[in-house]
Design a protein around this motif. Structure first.
Motif, PDB file in Angstrom:
ATOM      1  N   GLY A   1      33.089   7.815  14.720  1.00 23.75           N
ATOM      2  CA  GLY A   1      32.477   7.109  13.821  1.00 23.75           C
ATOM      3  C   GLY A   1      30.937   6.566  14.265  1.00 23.75           C
ATOM      4  N   GLY A   2      30.659   6.090  15.453  1.00 24.95           N
ATOM      5  CA  GLY A   2      29.378   6.030  16.168  1.00 24.95           C
ATOM      6  C   GLY A   2      28.636   7.099  16.076  1.00 24.95           C
ATOM      7  N   PHE A   3      29.419   8.145  16.896  1.00 22.19           N
ATOM      8  CA  PHE A   3      28.898   9.628  17.025  1.00 22.19           C
ATOM      9  C   PHE A   3      28.332  10.019  15.706  1.00 22.19           C
ATOM     10  CE2 PHE A   3      28.981  14.143  17.180  1.00 22.19           C
ATOM     11  CZ  PHE A   3      28.133  14.408  18.383  1.00 22.19           C
ATOM     12  N   ALA A   4      29.122  10.096  14.643  1.00 21.10           N
ATOM     13  CA  ALA A   4      28.490  10.725  13.383  1.00 21.10           C
ATOM     14  C   ALA A   4      27.570   9.808  12.733  1.00 21.10           C
ATOM     15  CB  ALA A   4      30.056  10.356  12.383  1.00 21.10           C
ATOM     16  N   LEU A   5      27.490   8.458  12.873  1.00 23.29           N
ATOM     17  CA  LEU A   5      26.541   7.795  12.335  1.00 23.29           C
ATOM     18  C   LEU A   5      24.977   8.126  12.885  1.00 23.29           C
ATOM     19  CD1 LEU A   5      28.018   4.251  11.615  1.00 23.29           C
ATOM     20  CD2 LEU A   5      27.193   5.881   9.928  1.00 23.29           C
ATOM     21  N   VAL A   6      25.397   8.149  14.419  1.00 15.67           N
ATOM     22  CA  VAL A   6      24.064   8.543  15.149  1.00 15.67           C
ATOM     23  C   VAL A   6      23.494   9.863  14.836  1.00 15.67           C
ATOM     24  CG1 VAL A   6      22.954   8.723  17.527  1.00 15.67           C
ATOM     25  CG2 VAL A   6      24.453   6.816  16.875  1.00 15.67           C
ATOM     26  N   LEU A   7      24.462  10.930  14.679  1.00 17.87           N
ATOM     27  CA  LEU A   7      24.108  12.281  14.390  1.00 17.87           C
ATOM     28  C   LEU A   7      23.429  12.216  13.148  1.00 17.87           C
ATOM     29  CD1 LEU A   7      24.186  15.530  15.006  1.00 17.87           C
ATOM     30  CD2 LEU A   7      26.294  15.332  13.984  1.00 17.87           C
ATOM     31  N   ILE A   8      23.975  11.652  12.012  1.00 18.34           N
ATOM     32  CA  ILE A   8      23.408  11.486  10.645  1.00 18.34           C
ATOM     33  C   ILE A   8      21.814  10.842  10.756  1.00 18.34           C
ATOM     34  CG2 ILE A   8      23.537  10.894   8.330  1.00 18.34           C
ATOM     35  CD1 ILE A   8      26.545  11.291   8.859  1.00 18.34           C
ATOM     36  N   GLY A   9      21.994   9.851  11.556  1.00 17.04           N
ATOM     37  CA  GLY A   9      20.642   8.967  11.561  1.00 17.04           C
ATOM     38  C   GLY A   9      19.522  10.252  12.371  1.00 17.04           C
ATOM     39  N   ALA A  10      19.947  10.679  13.312  1.00 19.07           N
ATOM     40  CA  ALA A  10      18.930  11.486  13.998  1.00 19.07           C
ATOM     41  C   ALA A  10      18.596  12.765  13.124  1.00 19.07           C
ATOM     42  CB  ALA A  10      19.666  12.118  15.389  1.00 19.07           C
ATOM     43  N   LEU A  11      19.590  13.317  12.449  1.00 22.45           N
ATOM     44  CA  LEU A  11      19.127  14.411  11.546  1.00 22.45           C
ATOM     45  C   LEU A  11      18.274  14.028  10.322  1.00 22.45           C
ATOM     46  CD1 LEU A  11      22.622  16.317  11.082  1.00 22.45           C
ATOM     47  CD2 LEU A  11      20.373  17.136  12.503  1.00 22.45           C
ATOM     48  N   LEU A  12      18.355  12.588  10.039  1.00 23.70           N
ATOM     49  CA  LEU A  12      17.438  12.372   8.837  1.00 23.70           C
ATOM     50  C   LEU A  12      16.027  12.066   9.389  1.00 23.70           C
ATOM     51  CD1 LEU A  12      19.604   9.690   6.763  1.00 23.70           C
ATOM     52  CD2 LEU A  12      18.642  11.865   6.129  1.00 23.70           C
ATOM     53  N   GLY A  13      15.959  11.877  10.606  1.00 23.91           N
ATOM     54  CA  GLY A  13      14.823  11.588  11.221  1.00 23.91           C
ATOM     55  C   GLY A  13      13.963  12.691  11.555  1.00 23.91           C
ATOM     56  N   LEU A  14      14.461  13.892  11.421  1.00 28.35           N
ATOM     57  CA  LEU A  14      13.774  15.206  11.570  1.00 28.35           C
ATOM     58  C   LEU A  14      12.709  15.308  10.626  1.00 28.35           C
ATOM     59  CD1 LEU A  14      16.650  17.531  12.096  1.00 28.35           C
ATOM     60  CD2 LEU A  14      15.250  16.884  13.706  1.00 28.35           C
ATOM     61  N   PRO A  15      11.265  15.722  11.156  1.00 34.22           N
ATOM     62  CA  PRO A  15      10.033  15.913  10.325  1.00 34.22           C
ATOM     63  C   PRO A  15      10.310  16.571   8.973  1.00 34.22           C
ATOM     64  CG  PRO A  15       9.795  16.841  12.370  1.00 34.22           C
ATOM     65  CD  PRO A  15      11.418  16.420  12.379  1.00 34.22           C
ATOM     66  N   LEU A  16      11.391  17.101   8.646  1.00 36.43           N
ATOM     67  CA  LEU A  16      11.518  17.998   7.542  1.00 36.43           C
ATOM     68  C   LEU A  16      11.403  17.085   6.201  1.00 36.43           C
ATOM     69  CD1 LEU A  16      14.399  20.249   8.572  1.00 36.43           C
ATOM     70  CD2 LEU A  16      11.883  20.749   8.590  1.00 36.43           C
ATOM     71  N   ALA A  17      12.270  15.715   6.278  1.00 38.11           N
ATOM     72  CA  ALA A  17      12.304  14.829   5.057  1.00 38.11           C
ATOM     73  C   ALA A  17      11.720  13.817   5.584  1.00 38.11           C
ATOM     74  CB  ALA A  17      13.835  14.969   4.487  1.00 38.11           C
ATOM     75  N   ASN A  18      10.568  13.497   6.266  1.00 37.53           N
ATOM     76  CA  ASN A  18      10.127  12.084   6.646  1.00 37.53           C
ATOM     77  C   ASN A  18       9.414  11.274   5.858  1.00 37.53           C
ATOM     78  OD1 ASN A  18       9.975  10.207   8.813  1.00 37.53           O
ATOM     79  ND2 ASN A  18       8.338  11.571   9.987  1.00 37.53           N
ATOM     80  N   THR A  19      10.104  10.637   4.895  1.00 33.17           N
ATOM     81  CA  THR A  19       9.432   9.430   4.032  1.00 33.17           C
ATOM     82  C   THR A  19       9.939   8.323   4.454  1.00 33.17           C
ATOM     83  OG1 THR A  19      11.605   9.573   2.680  1.00 33.17           O
ATOM     84  CG2 THR A  19       9.998  11.293   2.146  1.00 33.17           C
ATOM     85  N   PHE A  20       9.448   7.394   3.848  1.00 35.87           N
ATOM     86  CA  PHE A  20       9.599   5.796   4.303  1.00 35.87           C
ATOM     87  C   PHE A  20      11.046   5.672   4.220  1.00 35.87           C
ATOM     88  CE2 PHE A  20      10.556   1.637   2.941  1.00 35.87           C
ATOM     89  CZ  PHE A  20       9.809   0.734   4.121  1.00 35.87           C
ATOM     90  N   TRP A  21      11.882   6.052   3.205  1.00 37.59           N
ATOM     91  CA  TRP A  21      13.275   5.627   2.979  1.00 37.59           C
ATOM     92  C   TRP A  21      14.383   6.378   4.174  1.00 37.59           C
ATOM     93  CZ3 TRP A  21      14.302   1.122   1.424  1.00 37.59           C
ATOM     94  CH2 TRP A  21      13.385   0.464   0.585  1.00 37.59           C
ATOM     95  N   THR A  22      13.928   7.571   4.285  1.00 37.48           N
ATOM     96  CA  THR A  22      14.822   8.237   5.079  1.00 37.48           C
ATOM     97  C   THR A  22      14.498   7.843   6.626  1.00 37.48           C
ATOM     98  OG1 THR A  22      13.003   9.936   5.398  1.00 37.48           O
ATOM     99  CG2 THR A  22      14.543  10.276   3.883  1.00 37.48           C
TER     100      THR A  22
END
Length: 179
Positions: free
Chosen positions: A52-73
């Motif tokens: 669970g921890g690995f999955a949450l960190v992975l999803i959080g890291a992928l959301l932090g990529l500059p492709l979809a970098n908005t305030f809410w992401t």
């Protein structure tokens, strides 16, 4: 409101009527809460925490990529990482599971006190973004809110590291030196 019962005894209207639901009774809920040591000693926490921890960190890291970098992401990404890291740490600190779970046997075996330190540190790290989310809008995201959240995160991280460093030190002392 207070009313006279006719016997000279005054009774609060809050105590008149049907008994309080057990889920609202603070004393009952406090008795039913699990002990922190019992939770941290559960072997099921290892696979849940690591995966669970690995999955949450992975999803959080992928959301932090500059492709979809908005305030809410950025906000969601930060929250996922701030929840994923402590979950992973608690999973790593949990006792190794019994047979059938060889993939989660890592050789990390913390004492109960070390597990408790990691668990408390993990809670502090999780409360860091919660502090910003709850107090930020009330206080206008003042500097004090950010400092309080940062202090919680730093203190929690120090406690997590302290638990694992104590385990590492114990392992080094117990193992014979080979030359």
């Amino acid at each position: 409101m207070i009313s006279d019962t006719g016997t000279g005894v005054y009774k609060s209207l809050a105590s008149v009527g049907p008994p309080m639901d057990r889920s609202l009774d603070i004393e009952h809920v406090a008795r039913e809460l699990p002990d922190l040591d019992a939770v941290l000693d559960d072997t099921r926490l290892r696979p849940i925490g690591l995966v669970g921890g690995f999955a949450l960190v992975l999803i959080g890291a992928l959301l932090g990529l500059p492709l979809a970098n908005t305030f809410w992401t950025s906000v969601v990404s930060g929250v996922l990482v701030f929840v994923g890291i402590p979950l992973f740490s608690v999973g790593l600190a949990a006792p190794e599971p019994e047979d059938g779970w060889e993939i989660f046997t890592l050789g990390v075996d913390l004492t109960r006190e070390q597990r408790r330190i990691v668990g408390i540190g993990s809670l502090l790290v999780v409360f860091s973004p919660i502090t910003v989310a709850l107090l930020g809008p009330i206080l206008g995201f003042a500097t004090a809110v950010w400092l309080a959240a940062a202090a919680l995160a730093v203190l929690g991280s120090v406690l997590i590291l302290t638990g694992f460093i104590a385990w590492t030190s114990r392992k080094l002392v117990e193992s014979p030196v080979s030359r």
